[in-house]
Design a protein around this motif. Sequence first.
Motif, PDB file in Angstrom:
ATOM      1  N   ASP A 251       0.642  -1.197  -0.270  1.00 33.44           N
ATOM      2  CA  ASP A 251      -0.144   0.008   0.008  1.00 33.44           C
ATOM      3  C   ASP A 251       0.994   1.228  -0.043  1.00 33.44           C
ATOM      4  N   LEU A 252       2.119   1.197   0.626  1.00 35.37           N
ATOM      5  CA  LEU A 252       2.871   2.429   0.784  1.00 35.37           C
ATOM      6  C   LEU A 252       4.127   2.389  -0.231  1.00 35.37           C
ATOM      7  N   GLY A 253       3.971   1.344  -0.800  1.00 39.00           N
ATOM      8  CA  GLY A 253       5.008   1.523  -2.122  1.00 39.00           C
ATOM      9  C   GLY A 253       6.556   1.469  -1.604  1.00 39.00           C
ATOM     10  N   ILE A 254       6.807   0.702  -0.448  1.00 37.09           N
ATOM     11  CA  ILE A 254       7.934   0.311   0.164  1.00 37.09           C
ATOM     12  C   ILE A 254       8.587  -1.061  -0.473  1.00 37.09           C
ATOM     13  N   PRO A 255       9.811  -0.901  -1.116  1.00 40.28           N
ATOM     14  CA  PRO A 255      10.368  -2.033  -1.652  1.00 40.28           C
ATOM     15  C   PRO A 255      10.692  -3.020  -0.355  1.00 40.28           C
ATOM     16  N   LEU A 256      10.541  -4.132  -0.437  1.00 38.57           N
ATOM     17  CA  LEU A 256      10.730  -5.252   0.555  1.00 38.57           C
ATOM     18  C   LEU A 256      11.748  -6.405  -0.159  1.00 38.57           C
ATOM     19  N   PHE A 257      13.058  -6.452   0.589  1.00 36.74           N
ATOM     20  CA  PHE A 257      13.957  -7.593   0.048  1.00 36.74           C
ATOM     21  C   PHE A 257      14.065  -8.620   1.124  1.00 36.74           C
ATOM     22  N   VAL A 258      14.413  -9.672   0.940  1.00 36.08           N
ATOM     23  CA  VAL A 258      14.555 -10.767   1.769  1.00 36.08           C
ATOM     24  C   VAL A 258      16.134 -11.383   1.281  1.00 36.08           C
ATOM     25  N   MET A 259      16.874 -11.515   2.413  1.00 38.44           N
ATOM     26  CA  MET A 259      18.427 -12.023   2.330  1.00 38.44           C
ATOM     27  C   MET A 259      18.549 -13.487   2.780  1.00 38.44           C
ATOM     28  N   ASP A 260      19.238 -14.249   1.983  1.00 39.62           N
ATOM     29  CA  ASP A 260      19.501 -15.526   2.463  1.00 39.62           C
ATOM     30  C   ASP A 260      21.115 -15.604   2.900  1.00 39.62           C
ATOM     31  N   LEU A 261      21.257 -16.685   3.420  1.00 39.50           N
ATOM     32  CA  LEU A 261      22.754 -16.547   3.907  1.00 39.50           C
ATOM     33  C   LEU A 261      24.077 -16.732   2.856  1.00 39.50           C
ATOM     34  N   THR A 262      23.574 -16.755   1.769  1.00 37.77           N
ATOM     35  CA  THR A 262      24.450 -16.731   0.493  1.00 37.77           C
ATOM     36  C   THR A 262      24.858 -15.032   0.470  1.00 37.77           C
ATOM     37  N   GLY A 263      23.886 -14.291   0.800  1.00 33.18           N
ATOM     38  CA  GLY A 263      24.357 -12.992   0.556  1.00 33.18           C
ATOM     39  C   GLY A 263      23.729 -12.207  -0.523  1.00 33.18           C
ATOM     40  N   MET A 264      22.611 -12.986  -1.325  1.00 33.68           N
ATOM     41  CA  MET A 264      21.980 -12.496  -2.401  1.00 33.68           C
ATOM     42  C   MET A 264      20.390 -11.870  -2.066  1.00 33.68           C
ATOM     43  N   PRO A 265      20.285 -10.547  -1.839  1.00 35.72           N
ATOM     44  CA  PRO A 265      18.836 -10.197  -1.530  1.00 35.72           C
ATOM     45  C   PRO A 265      18.051 -10.439  -2.887  1.00 35.72           C
ATOM     46  N   GLN A 266      16.681 -10.793  -2.466  1.00 32.01           N
ATOM     47  CA  GLN A 266      15.718 -11.034  -3.452  1.00 32.01           C
ATOM     48  C   GLN A 266      14.384  -9.991  -2.958  1.00 32.01           C
ATOM     49  N   PRO A 267      13.926  -9.567  -4.349  1.00 31.85           N
ATOM     50  CA  PRO A 267      12.786  -8.699  -4.130  1.00 31.85           C
ATOM     51  C   PRO A 267      11.420  -9.534  -3.703  1.00 31.85           C
ATOM     52  N   VAL A 268      10.821  -9.090  -2.922  1.00 36.26           N
ATOM     53  CA  VAL A 268       9.322 -10.048  -2.641  1.00 36.26           C
ATOM     54  C   VAL A 268       8.147  -9.197  -2.950  1.00 36.26           C
ATOM     55  N   ASN A 269       8.231  -8.058  -3.373  1.00 38.49           N
ATOM     56  CA  ASN A 269       7.036  -7.171  -3.832  1.00 38.49           C
ATOM     57  C   ASN A 269       7.206  -6.416  -5.027  1.00 38.49           C
ATOM     58  N   ASP A 270       6.216  -5.990  -5.808  1.00 35.51           N
ATOM     59  CA  ASP A 270       6.383  -5.156  -6.787  1.00 35.51           C
ATOM     60  C   ASP A 270       7.106  -4.014  -6.943  1.00 35.51           C
ATOM     61  N   PRO A 271       7.172  -2.979  -5.860  1.00 34.24           N
ATOM     62  CA  PRO A 271       8.005  -2.009  -5.554  1.00 34.24           C
ATOM     63  C   PRO A 271       9.340  -2.324  -5.644  1.00 34.24           C
ATOM     64  N   ALA A 272       9.780  -3.563  -4.803  1.00 39.36           N
ATOM     65  CA  ALA A 272      11.242  -4.031  -5.038  1.00 39.36           C
ATOM     66  C   ALA A 272      11.533  -4.376  -6.552  1.00 39.36           C
ATOM     67  N   ASP A 273      10.888  -5.092  -7.146  1.00 41.89           N
ATOM     68  CA  ASP A 273      11.147  -5.325  -8.583  1.00 41.89           C
ATOM     69  C   ASP A 273      11.353  -4.180  -9.400  1.00 41.89           C
ATOM     70  N   GLU A 274      10.537  -3.209  -9.261  1.00 42.95           N
ATOM     71  CA  GLU A 274      10.678  -1.899 -10.092  1.00 42.95           C
ATOM     72  C   GLU A 274      11.905  -1.377  -9.701  1.00 42.95           C
ATOM     73  N   LEU A 275      12.293  -1.288  -8.191  1.00 40.01           N
ATOM     74  CA  LEU A 275      13.638  -0.578  -8.162  1.00 40.01           C
ATOM     75  C   LEU A 275      14.702  -1.334  -8.528  1.00 40.01           C
ATOM     76  N   VAL A 276      14.815  -2.610  -8.698  1.00 41.57           N
ATOM     77  CA  VAL A 276      15.853  -3.429  -9.237  1.00 41.57           C
ATOM     78  C   VAL A 276      16.112  -3.097 -10.718  1.00 41.57           C
ATOM     79  N   GLY A 277      14.826  -2.792 -11.298  1.00 39.07           N
ATOM     80  CA  GLY A 277      14.607  -2.761 -12.779  1.00 39.07           C
ATOM     81  C   GLY A 277      15.244  -1.375 -13.221  1.00 39.07           C
ATOM     82  N   THR A 278      14.940  -0.346 -12.593  1.00 33.67           N
ATOM     83  CA  THR A 278      15.219   0.868 -12.809  1.00 33.67           C
ATOM     84  C   THR A 278      16.356   1.578 -11.948  1.00 33.67           C
ATOM     85  N   GLY A 279      16.791   1.183 -10.962  1.00 33.19           N
ATOM     86  CA  GLY A 279      17.900   1.385 -10.240  1.00 33.19           C
ATOM     87  C   GLY A 279      17.761   2.544  -9.618  1.00 33.19           C
ATOM     88  N   ALA A 280      18.598   3.279  -8.811  1.00 36.70           N
ATOM     89  CA  ALA A 280      18.379   4.464  -8.006  1.00 36.70           C
ATOM     90  C   ALA A 280      18.341   5.653  -8.946  1.00 36.70           C
TER      91      ALA A 280
END
Length: 280
Positions: A251-280
């Motif tokens: 609802d707030l448009g906050i990118p959420l990422f989850v990290m595993d122990l390999t150190g690779m963050p994974q996007p878990v919602n649409d705002p996170a996917d958009e941030l990965v695709g466009t960058g800062a």
Amino acid sequence: MAETFAVRCPACGRENAYAPPVFPCACGSPVTPPLDRVASPVPLTHRNWSETWVAVRCTACGRRDEWPQPEVGCSCGTVVRLPVTPPEAMDTPVAPPAARPAREDAAAAAPAPPDPAPDAAEPRGEGARDSVPAPGVRGPAHIPLPVTGPVPRPAFRPVTIRTARDAVATAALYLRWLGFQDVRQPDARPVPSAAVDLRAPGLVAQVDPTTAPAGLRAVECVWLNGLTASATSVYFSLAGYTEDARARADDLGIPLFVMDLTGMPQPVNDPADELVGTGA
């Protein structure tokens, strides 16, 4: 590169693409945890550091090392742990290198034939004279370069997470990879058990290195901090998110990422996917 396959989330039934991580053995060979495709993924509700490491044997040298347990984060906020086949079930004798015939060794040690003389390699015929511009004749003033596309962003190089400070450092590296400049961590202070702030121009991020899923209040706090600073709010978690936190972040448009122990963050919602695709 490891083979990518689909992992079904036991909570929502969604299939997520997953590629097993590749770790460097001391002998220099790549090591990939052998996943047990028959066993079902196990939802991760509580993280125990002593149980998040698995033994993997290198198929090249036979060395046995401890590496992070493979995990997959689903867009519903669930984190599942993938079973790994133990080394005892895959132990096979490492075959010694086959001996080469003596004639092959002699042929390999023989010196290479000398290169042909320049005159023989490049004959000066009529065609060679035609390639030289005649006196008084100028060549083209400018040869335009071919049109090239934008330089792609290099692949993110993860760092294995062993401690809470590793989780904060990994999130900072990932934010820099996204294009945020001057990402700052707390100055010479121990990382507490609660979420840790990361700041950059136009960015407010929080990293939760605890073993409990991030809740609604944590997501709303990072949103308020970003609203006060007129900056983008981002959240990283090791143990995923509760359902109400996931819905509120959407609802707030906050990118959420989850990290595993390999150190690779994974996007878990649409705002996170958009941030990965466009960058800062």
